[in-house]
Design an enzyme around this catalytic site. Structure first.
Site, PDB file in Angstrom:
ATOM      1  CD  GLU A  58      -2.813   0.893   2.587  1.00 31.22           C
ATOM      2  OE1 GLU A  58      -3.221  -0.244   2.914  1.00 31.22           O
ATOM      3  OE2 GLU A  58      -3.090   1.916   3.233  1.00 31.22           O
ATOM      4  CG  ASP A  85      -1.647   4.640   2.838  1.00 28.39           C
ATOM      5  OD1 ASP A  85      -2.318   4.122   1.955  1.00 28.39           O
ATOM      6  OD2 ASP A  85      -1.436   4.146   3.959  1.00 28.39           O
ATOM      7  CD  GLU A 130      -4.605   7.654   5.938  1.00 24.07           C
ATOM      8  OE1 GLU A 130      -5.094   6.541   5.765  1.00 24.07           O
ATOM      9  OE2 GLU A 130      -4.276   8.092   7.060  1.00 24.07           O
TER      10      GLU A 130
END
Ligand SMILES: *[C@@H]1O[C@H](CO)[C@@H](O)[C@H](O)[C@H]1NC(C)=O
Ligand SMILES: *[C@@H]1O[C@H](CO)[C@@H](O)[C@H](O)[C@H]1NC(C)=O
Length: 266
Positions: free
Chosen positions: A101, A103, A105
């Site tokens: 993953e 990311d 955010e």
């Protein structure tokens, strides 16, 4: 029976492999709305998208295709005003317990207080590689470009063409690198007021709902050629990290009494 099983396996294999894309894609119609019925809206013939959050639901999308390497660009205008407690995420992820993953955010804040850009990289199910940043502009006033570049050699997260984070392939030093599991691109908005803003002390003010993030300029390019940061980009990366990085797991010795993760010292 045996023939059926083989046919089934073959069919699954073909379906799975045909989902890994090697071209490009630039329409929100290439996404499925995965949750938040009515709170995710693909508009303007697939050129724009909005994701909303209210007391009833957040919302999210995922790309129809999976990618093994690529460059993913999104223009994003974050929730304006009092967005404390909300998180808007843009990330690549594979499936399964040992997933990879990458990311971005965006942690909302009270009006006038800065967003926190939280980043992480998971390899084979393990993350704990957080770096956080401030931005050098108000991300709610206009659209800005957020990009994820994923090649065999490196992963680079950029904001308006400024690299903010690099995760190099250090497999030769024993650090796992995502390169076998195809990933989809996801985006979502949800309520995270138990942790997002000042460690959960500031709660979502639902009287401000709906909270809406707007998207345009989506571009995904399955990219097989190698790409490394040149000296000019390395200088930009250093500038961002010197001036805008507010948390780096590699400097958080207390968290890793056994010693910093290997990529931090490699
Ligand atoms: C984002 O990228 C688009 C397309 O490359 C460009 O036209 C636009 O000016 C960029 N926006 C910013 C804020 O850099
Ligand atoms: C919100 O603003 C405060 C005050 O500037 C800051 O300490 C905090 O890190 C900001 N971001 C979040 C997500 O709490």
């Amino acid at each position: 029976m045996a023939t059926n099983a083989v046919t089934f396996l073959l069919a699954s294999f073909l379906t799975a492999s045909s989902l890994v894309v090697s071209g490009r894609s630039n329409q929100f119609q290439d996404f499925d709305i995965t949750w938040g019925d009515g709170h995710a809206k693909i508009l303007d013939d697939g050129n724009t998208l909005s994701l909303s959050l209210d007391t009833y639901s957040g919302s999210g999308i995922q790309s129809k295709h999976s990618y093994l390497f690529g460059k993913f660009d999104m223009q994003l205008k974050l929730v304006p005003g009092n967005s404390a407690g909300t998180v808007t995420a843009l990330y690549l992820s594979s499936d399964g317990p040992y997933h990879d993953e990458i990311d971005f955010e965006f942690l909302g804040n009270l009006s006038g207080d800065p967003y926190t850009v939280h980043t992480n990289v998971y390899t084979q199910g393990k993350g704990e590689r957080e770096q956080q940043f401030r931005l050098w502009f108000d991300p709610t006033a206009d659209f800005h470009n957020y990009s994820i570049l994923w090649t065999h050699e490196t992963i680079v997260l950029s904001v308006d063409e400024m690299p903010v984070r690099e995760f190099k392939n250090l497999e030769r030093k024993g650090v796992p690198f995502p390169k076998q599991q195809p990933m989809r691109l996801y985006s979502s908005i949800w309520n995270a007021d138990e942790w997002a803003t000042r460690g959960g002390r500031v709660k979502t003010d639902w009287s401000q709902a709906p909270f809406t993030a707007e998207y345009r300029g989506y571009n995904a390019e399955a990219e097989w050629r190698s790409e490394m940061l040149d000296q000019y980009d390395e200088d930009k990366l250093r500038w961002v990290q010197d001036n805008y990085m507010i948390y780096d797991y590699c400097s958080d010795g207390n968290r890793f009494p056994q010693g910093l993760p290997q990529e931090c010292t490699a």
